[in-house]
Design an enzyme around this catalytic site. Structure first.
Site, PDB file in Angstrom:
ATOM      1  CG  ASP A  62      -6.830  -3.763  -3.244  1.00  0.00           C
ATOM      2  OD1 ASP A  62      -7.571  -2.994  -2.620  1.00  0.00           O
ATOM      3  OD2 ASP A  62      -5.591  -3.685  -3.215  1.00  0.00           O
ATOM      4  CB  SER A 119      -0.957  -0.039   1.194  1.00  0.00           C
ATOM      5  OG  SER A 119      -1.994   0.902   1.038  1.00  0.00           O
ATOM      6  CG  HIS A 159      -5.660  -2.372   0.374  1.00  0.00           C
ATOM      7  ND1 HIS A 159      -5.064  -2.002  -0.806  1.00  0.00           N
ATOM      8  CD2 HIS A 159      -5.104  -1.593   1.335  1.00  0.00           C
ATOM      9  CE1 HIS A 159      -4.198  -1.038  -0.580  1.00  0.00           C
ATOM     10  NE2 HIS A 159      -4.192  -0.779   0.726  1.00  0.00           N
TER      11      HIS A 159
END
Length: 290
Positions: free
Chosen positions: A233, A102, A261
């Site tokens: 995601d 991320s 995610h």
């Protein structure tokens, strides 16, 4: 080695390492508001078992690293990237394999673009490109956006409230794999126990300057790159991973089934071998070149 505080880039950062310092180094970069515990002990141990020197650390405002008042971080994304290089310097490591998830993937891209001599390879997990190419990519799902807009603010002083908040956030970001909420709660409890100010930890990365000097042309990245992206995601839909892998020359994309995610334990049997093979291929190329 046990956790320790080091002075790097003018601040105090908490770091922990796995494996032998003389082995090829892997630096782990967590996502927004994530301390080093985002990278679970067993995950780090699996990487280190392949004769790798694995480094995880607490960003500013997370874990036992330096903290700032809530809402006033006094640093930006470029500072966090500089922290990572300064930390490597303190550990006597010049070049490392960077793994970022991320926000950590965004920092890894910055470092690969600005300091290619320090980046042996990239592994980018559940992330997207910070550059603007004028191409449309799908936004986060409407369900996740609604959650972010309407989720109640937790009681920052309450361990139970914070644990509930984090577990629910994790659920919203997760894919359809089988979850172990008991283990997750235990890890969040540990995170809470070693964080001085959880309000700063959960808010300051979101309000820090993430834009100044942040955009890089990822097509100029020369580091061998592996992109791992969850098929489900909800924050950066799979198209982001496909797009990123297509923009970085020679990048390989591995899709993680039933993953959102995150990088859950259920995906480690795919992700860990892919990462180790990627790092090994990089070492082989370097050896052949030399």
């Amino acid at each position: 080695m046990p956790e320790r505080i080091v002075h790097a880039n003018g601040v105090e950062l908490c770091v922990e390492t796995f494996g032998a310092p003389g082995d090829p180094a892997i630096l782990l970069l967590a996502g927004m508001s994530g301390s080093m515990l985002v990278w679970e002990d067993e995950f780090c141990a699996r990487l280190a078992a392949a004769d790798r020197y694995v480094i995880r650390f607490d960003y500013r405002d997370t874990g036992r690293s330096v903290g700032y008042p809530p809402g006033s971080p006094g640093y930006g994304g470029l500072d966090l990237a500089a922290d990572a290089l300064a930390l490597l310097d303190e550990l006597g490591v010049f070049k490392a394999h960077f793994i970022g998830i991320s926000m950590g993937g965004g920092l890894a891209q910055l470092l690969a673009a600005d300091h290619p001599e320090r980046v042996a390879s990239l592994t980018l997990i559940a992330t997207t490109t910070s550059a603007e190419y004028g191409d449309d990519l799908p936004p986060m799902t409407e369900e996740l956006l609604d959650y972010f807009m309407n989720a109640p603010t937790p009681d920052w002083s309450s361990r139970a409230s914070m644990v509930d908040y984090w577990v629910e956030l994790d659920r919203r970001l997760a894919g359809s794999h089988v979850r172990d909420d008991t283990a997750l709660r235990g890890r969040v409890e540990r995170m809470f126990a070693r964080t001085a100010n959880y309000e700063s930890s959960m808010t300051n990365h979101n309000v820090m300057d993430k834009t100044t000097g942040a955009k890089r042309d990822v097509s100029a990245i020369t580091a061998p790159t592996l992109v791992l992206h969850g098929a489900e995601d909800p924050l950066f839909p799979l198209e982001h991973g496909i797009y990123l892998a297509g923009k970085i020359p020679g990048a390989e994309l591995v899709m993680l089934d039933k993953v959102g995610h995150e990088l859950p334990r259920t995906a480690w049997d795919v992700a860990v071998p892919a990462i180790l093979e990627h790092v090994a291929q990089t070492l082989t190329r370097v050896s052949t070149t030399e």
